[in-house]
Scaffold this active site. Structure first.
Site, PDB file in Angstrom:
ATOM      1  N   SER A  41      -0.669  25.600 -91.736  1.00  0.00           N
ATOM      2  CA  SER A  41       0.737  25.770 -91.173  1.00  0.00           C
ATOM      3  C   SER A  41       0.620  25.503 -89.344  1.00  0.00           C
ATOM      4  O   SER A  41      -1.215  24.758 -89.497  1.00  0.00           O
ATOM      5  CB  SER A  41       0.078  27.707 -91.214  1.00  0.00           C
ATOM      6  OG  SER A  41       0.886  28.210 -89.797  1.00  0.00           O
ATOM      7  N   TYR A  93      -4.516  35.511 -89.544  1.00  0.00           N
ATOM      8  CA  TYR A  93      -3.692  34.269 -89.802  1.00  0.00           C
ATOM      9  C   TYR A  93      -4.319  32.404 -89.667  1.00  0.00           C
ATOM     10  O   TYR A  93      -4.706  32.043 -90.322  1.00  0.00           O
ATOM     11  CB  TYR A  93      -2.782  34.632 -89.599  1.00  0.00           C
ATOM     12  CG  TYR A  93      -1.685  33.457 -90.381  1.00  0.00           C
ATOM     13  CD1 TYR A  93      -0.734  33.652 -91.562  1.00  0.00           C
ATOM     14  CD2 TYR A  93      -0.887  32.369 -89.778  1.00  0.00           C
ATOM     15  CE1 TYR A  93      -0.019  32.957 -92.692  1.00  0.00           C
ATOM     16  CE2 TYR A  93      -0.166  31.956 -90.311  1.00  0.00           C
ATOM     17  CZ  TYR A  93       0.563  32.008 -91.711  1.00  0.00           C
ATOM     18  OH  TYR A  93       1.459  30.674 -92.493  1.00  0.00           O
TER      19      TYR A  93
HETATM   20  N1  LIG Z   1       7.397  30.781 -94.212  1.00  0.00           N
HETATM   21  C1  LIG Z   1       6.855  29.744 -93.458  1.00  0.00           C
HETATM   22  O1  LIG Z   1       7.544  30.302 -92.089  1.00  0.00           O
HETATM   23  C2  LIG Z   1       5.422  29.571 -92.960  1.00  0.00           C
HETATM   24  C3  LIG Z   1       5.480  28.394 -92.206  1.00  0.00           C
HETATM   25  C4  LIG Z   1       3.840  28.126 -92.006  1.00  0.00           C
HETATM   26  C5  LIG Z   1       3.114  28.636 -93.196  1.00  0.00           C
HETATM   27  N2  LIG Z   1       3.610  28.574 -94.371  1.00  0.00           N
HETATM   28  C6  LIG Z   1       2.839  29.234 -95.428  1.00  0.00           C
HETATM   29  O2  LIG Z   1       3.160  28.314 -96.912  1.00  0.00           O
HETATM   30  C7  LIG Z   1       2.662  29.354 -98.434  1.00  0.00           C
HETATM   31  C8  LIG Z   1       4.080  29.596 -98.514  1.00  0.00           C
HETATM   32  O3  LIG Z   1       4.960  30.380 -98.700  1.00  0.00           O
HETATM   33  P1  LIG Z   1       6.314  30.912 -98.219  1.00  0.00           P
HETATM   34  O4  LIG Z   1       6.935  30.802 -96.964  1.00  0.00           O
HETATM   35  O5  LIG Z   1       7.018  30.827 -99.440  1.00  0.00           O
HETATM   36  O6  LIG Z   1       6.159  33.094 -97.880  1.00  0.00           O
HETATM   37  P2  LIG Z   1       6.900  33.985 -99.640  1.00  0.00           P
HETATM   38  O7  LIG Z   1       6.203  35.296 -98.417  1.00  0.00           O
HETATM   39  O8  LIG Z   1       7.988  33.567 -99.695  1.00  0.00           O
HETATM   40  O9  LIG Z   1       5.952  33.491 -99.954  1.00  0.00           O
HETATM   41  C9  LIG Z   1       4.343  33.587-100.783  1.00  0.00           C
HETATM   42  C10 LIG Z   1       4.301  33.029-102.309  1.00  0.00           C
HETATM   43  O10 LIG Z   1       2.284  33.527-102.467  1.00  0.00           O
HETATM   44  C11 LIG Z   1       2.514  34.905-103.325  1.00  0.00           C
HETATM   45  N3  LIG Z   1       0.816  35.142-102.959  1.00  0.00           N
HETATM   46  C12 LIG Z   1       0.476  35.462-102.121  1.00  0.00           C
HETATM   47  N4  LIG Z   1      -0.728  36.827-102.093  1.00  0.00           N
HETATM   48  C13 LIG Z   1      -0.571  35.761-103.324  1.00  0.00           C
HETATM   49  C14 LIG Z   1      -2.728  36.334-103.703  1.00  0.00           C
HETATM   50  N5  LIG Z   1      -3.465  36.618-103.834  1.00  0.00           N
HETATM   51  N6  LIG Z   1      -2.613  35.565-105.348  1.00  0.00           N
HETATM   52  C15 LIG Z   1      -0.680  34.717-106.082  1.00  0.00           C
HETATM   53  N7  LIG Z   1       0.007  34.768-105.144  1.00  0.00           N
HETATM   54  C16 LIG Z   1      -0.151  35.017-104.164  1.00  0.00           C
HETATM   55  C17 LIG Z   1       3.481  35.033-103.059  1.00  0.00           C
HETATM   56  O11 LIG Z   1       3.990  36.124-104.378  1.00  0.00           O
HETATM   57  C18 LIG Z   1       4.917  34.481-103.276  1.00  0.00           C
HETATM   58  O12 LIG Z   1       5.507  34.155-103.820  1.00  0.00           O
HETATM   59  C19 LIG Z   1       1.958  30.191 -97.397  1.00  0.00           C
HETATM   60  O13 LIG Z   1       0.524  29.900 -97.546  1.00  0.00           O
HETATM   61  C20 LIG Z   1       2.453  30.654 -96.002  1.00  0.00           C
HETATM   62  O14 LIG Z   1       0.844  30.749 -95.184  1.00  0.00           O
HETATM   63  C21 LIG Z   1       4.826  29.965 -94.286  1.00  0.00           C
END
Ligand SMILES: NC(=O)c1ccc[n+]([C@@H]2O[C@H](COP(=O)([O-])OP(=O)(O)OC[C@H]3O[C@@H](n4cnc5c(N)ncnc54)[C@H](O)[C@@H]3O)[C@@H](O)[C@H]2O)c1
Length: 279
Positions: free
Chosen positions: A158, A171
């Site tokens: 991130s 985080y």
């Molecule tokens: N959305 C944002 O603004 C953002 C910004 C920076 C980084 N991220 C990172 O991007 C990645 C994806 O996030 P996203 O935006 O798709 O969010 P999201 O919440 O839409 O998807 C996250 C996915 O991870 C799965 N997940 C969570 N915990 C889990 C576990 N213990 N075991 C297996 N699966 C698990 C969830 O079921 C979900 O499908 C994450 O690592 C998040 O931290 C997101």
């Protein structure tokens, strides 16, 4: 350009929705078969972030199949190493190899300052967003090494893995730790022609930020805020005049790092951040 990962197999975590689904579809569009896993359940109690469901993982599978690519799916929590290993072993058996690992699954949170963070919230974050990434790579790496063709590993960190924001210290700590995992694997696996890099998204328009709890966190001054109310605040983080990026913007970076176009790129932290790191 098509077929940028033609004939390769990619193991992707958190693939039921959000960025993980987008990565599965984008890599499949360019010729990859997919091993897709997701917890498909509520991971964080009382989180405003919508949990992924088994139906959503099945929809991801349908989307990949509609591109004439193969997909193996399993419901696994990234905290469960044995479950990860069983899933990736079975996926490799069915699809015939492994070339790419995308450790994307993660949880978000926010609210407490680090000195107020409960031990439970700290530990849960480290278990999923840090140890889960390590376990994902550990489960897949034996197949990359035994394949003898090298490989590409992409870890989702991130902007919060490169600089700090207040009210999400657990985080930020986990996402900085992902960089340490990335660099360690990069120096250890380079001899096998396995490249390891991390991507660092800014806000992405997935359920992680597109939910009522996040809108309220960004706009505590409003009674019923929505995305349009959050947008001007999100935009302040960026140099480019946009509030957030789309999941496909991260998928395109993942695709590049997975492809031969990045064949000598390893150990790199790649922001997809609309200039957030400049601020
Ligand atoms: N959305 C944002 O603004 C953002 C910004 C920076 C980084 N991220 C990172 O991007 C990645 C994806 O996030 P996203 O935006 O798709 O969010 P999201 O919440 O839409 O998807 C996250 C996915 O991870 C799965 N997940 C969570 N915990 C889990 C576990 N213990 N075991 C297996 N699966 C698990 C969830 O079921 C979900 O499908 C994450 O690592 C998040 O931290 C997101």
């Amino acid at each position: 350009m098509t077929g940028r990962v033609e004939g390769k197999v990619a193991f992707i975590t958190g693939a039921a929705h959000g960025q993980g689904r987008s990565h599965a579809v984008r890599l499949a569009q360019e010729g990859a078969d997919i091993i897709a896993i997701d917890a498909c359940k509520r991971v964080v109690k009382d989180s405003p972030i919508p949990p992924a469901t088994p139906e959503e993982l099945a929809e991801t599978a349908d989307m990949v199949k509609s591109l004439n690519r193969r997909i193996f799916t399993a419901e696994v929590d990234v905290r469960d190493f044995d479950g990860l290993k069983a899933a990736v072993d079975a996926g490799v058996e069915e699809l015939g190899g492994l070339d790419i690992i995308v450790a994307n699954a993660g949880i978000g949170n926010g609210g407490d300052t680090l000195d107020q963070c409960s031990e439970h919230d700290w530990q849960e974050m480290i278990d999923v967003n840090l140890s889960g990434v390590w376990k994902t790579v550990k489960a897949g790496v034996p197949h990359l090494i035994s394949g003898g063709k090298g490989g590409s590993i992409i870890l989702t960190s991130s902007v919060g893995g490169l600089k700090a924001y207040p009210h999400c210290g657990n985080y930020v700590a986990a996402k900085h730790g992902v960089v340490g995992i990335m660099r360690s694997f990069a120096v250890e696996l380079g001899q096998h022609s396995i490249r390891v890099n991390s991507v660092h998204p800014t806000h992405v328009s997935t359920g992680m930020i597109m939910n009522e709890g996040t809108w309220k966190m960004f706009r505590p001054d409003l009674e019923n805020p929505g995305p349009d109310d959050m947008a001007p605040i999100c935009q302040l983080f960026h140099t480019l005049p946009i509030p957030w990026v789309d999941a496909v913007d991260i998928s395109n970076a993942v695709l590049f790092l997975a492809s031969e176009e990045a064949r000598y790129i390893t150990g790199v932290t790649l922001p997809v951040d609309a200039g957030s790191c400049l601020k």
